[in-house]
Design a protein around this motif. Structure first.
Motif, PDB file in Angstrom:
ATOM      1  N   UNK A 243       0.841  -1.195   0.000  1.00 60.38           N
ATOM      2  CA  UNK A 243       0.000   0.000   0.000  1.00 60.38           C
ATOM      3  C   UNK A 243       0.876   1.245   0.000  1.00 60.38           C
ATOM      4  N   UNK A 244       0.256   2.391  -0.295  1.00 55.99           N
ATOM      5  CA  UNK A 244       1.008   3.631  -0.450  1.00 55.99           C
ATOM      6  C   UNK A 244       1.787   4.016   0.806  1.00 55.99           C
ATOM      7  N   UNK A 245       1.241   3.689   1.980  1.00 57.05           N
ATOM      8  CA  UNK A 245       1.892   4.096   3.229  1.00 57.05           C
ATOM      9  C   UNK A 245       2.890   3.048   3.744  1.00 57.05           C
ATOM     10  N   UNK A 246       3.219   2.072   2.903  1.00 53.50           N
ATOM     11  CA  UNK A 246       4.151   1.016   3.308  1.00 53.50           C
ATOM     12  C   UNK A 246       5.405   1.053   2.437  1.00 53.50           C
ATOM     13  N   UNK A 247       6.485   0.562   2.983  1.00 55.81           N
ATOM     14  CA  UNK A 247       7.736   0.441   2.231  1.00 55.81           C
ATOM     15  C   UNK A 247       8.308  -0.947   2.496  1.00 55.81           C
ATOM     16  N   UNK A 248       9.256  -1.344   1.672  1.00 54.35           N
ATOM     17  CA  UNK A 248       9.861  -2.668   1.843  1.00 54.35           C
ATOM     18  C   UNK A 248      10.571  -2.761   3.193  1.00 54.35           C
ATOM     19  N   UNK A 249      11.269  -1.701   3.579  1.00 53.47           N
ATOM     20  CA  UNK A 249      11.985  -1.720   4.863  1.00 53.47           C
ATOM     21  C   UNK A 249      11.022  -1.821   6.040  1.00 53.47           C
ATOM     22  N   UNK A 250       9.880  -1.121   5.931  1.00 47.33           N
ATOM     23  CA  UNK A 250       8.877  -1.202   6.993  1.00 47.33           C
ATOM     24  C   UNK A 250       8.265  -2.601   7.049  1.00 47.33           C
TER      25      UNK A 250
END
Length: 352
Positions: A243-250
């Motif tokens: 989703x837009x508010x997520x990143x791979x690191x998160x």
């Protein structure tokens, strides 16, 4: 919606009638009859005739009653379907009505298994998606919220573009062969991320979910729980759009190593888990390629909705809708088995 009522004049110079002839031969195979008999759909010969008529009407996007009348009036069409005696439309409806949803779904599953053969130890890459099943209801007259639709099978849902009233179809497909693996119906207001585990469990139970397989899905299925469940419980790679508010690191910070690796000091299992995570990261870094790959299942949905008869279904109980949708899935499976599995071929069929 129901197509224009054109006369169905059998002509094998027309590619659609060539496809119909090949589809009829598929439905006459012994494996199909065995699947029907195994699920209590008898008499088998009568059931095969009914399936031929039903799938043919879907292929031509014609109302079933009209197609039956065309069959009665056109000997060449009867010959093409290899039908000597055409049943009355009432008999056809009565025949379909007496079967419960689940036996009919299992029969369609087993027919598909007969068409495609065994998958061995499972599939290497699976694509899953959902699609709204929009019923042919006057939305202005049915503006009640879902809380007031408790006495109805259908519910309001949202497919990302607009609200619809009906059900939701979850569909899983083998990426390589385009074989339909799983098709389940849920209430329209079901959130995709809530049914991800149920889909995986059904795929595993049916023997399709190979350890280490890649399972692709869009961001509607995205949740930290689903990533962890797929990796740890099912030991597969959950390639789900972030989703837009997520990143791979998160995401990586939220994925925890299975406790059993430490309790049992199982270095082999730990190494395998890390391998799955590494594969997941490599996929998520190739977003554009992923979208192109996952679009394959969207073409199959487009075939069902635009090329066949699944848009604005004129049925209003779950039981009737389900059997109608399963018949569509069967026709899609037959068409794919006949060679319509490439993107251009699927798009051509959908736009026919």
């Amino acid at each position: 919606m129901i197509g224009v009522r054109l006369p169905v004049i059998a002509d094998l110079r027309d590619s659609k009638f060539k496809i119909l002839k090949k589809a009829v031969k598929k439905l006459e195979k012994d494996g199909i009859k065995e699947a029907l008999a195994r699920n209590g759909i008898k008499p088998v010969d009568e059931a095969v005739v009914m399936l031929k008529i039903l799938t043919a009407s879907l292929l031509f996007k014609l109302e079933l009653s009209y197609f039956v009348e065309e069959l009665k009036n056109r000997s060449k069409l009867r010959k093409l379907l290899n039908i000597s005696e055409v049943p009355d439309i009432k008999d056809l409806y009565d025949f379909m009505a007496k079967f419960e949803e689940e036996p009919f779904r299992k029969a369609v599953e087993q027919i598909i298994n007969s068409l495609f053969g065994k998958t061995g130890r499972g599939c290497l890459k699976i694509v899953i998606d959902t699609s709204g099943i929009d019923l042919d209801l006057n939305k202005q007259k049915n503006r009640k919220p879902n809380e007031e639709l408790e006495d109805r099978d259908y519910k309001w849902g949202f497919d990302g573009n607009e609200f619809f009233i009906g059900f939701k179809l979850a569909f899983a497909m083998d990426y390589k062969t385009k074989r339909p693996l799983l098709f389940l119906i849920y209430p329209a207001n079901t959130n995709d991320c809530q049914i991800y585990e149920d889909i995986l469990e059904n795929l595993r139970r049916k023997g399709f979910l190979k350890t280490g397989a890649v399972v692709m899905a869009d961001k509607g299925f995205c949740s930290y729980y689903n990533y962890n469940t797929a990796l740890k419980k099912y030991r597969v790679v959950p390639v789900i759009w972030l989703k837009e508010n997520m990143s791979i690191s998160k995401l990586l910070s939220m994925i925890s190593t299975p406790l059993r690796c430490f309790l049992e000091n199982n270095m082999k299992e730990l190494s395998f888990f890390k391998k799955l995570v590494k594969i997941l990261v490599s996929y998520l870094k190739r977003v554009d390629e992923l979208k192109a790959e996952r679009s394959e299942v969207e073409d199959v949905f487009k075939l069902g909705k635009c090329g066949l008869f699944m848009d604005k279904i004129h049925r209003f109980t779950r039981r009737a809708v389900a059997k109608f949708v399963y018949a569509n899935v069967l026709l899609i499976a037959i068409l794919i088995r006949l060679g319509f599995r490439e993107k251009k071929a699927l798009q051509k069929l959908a736009e026919w």
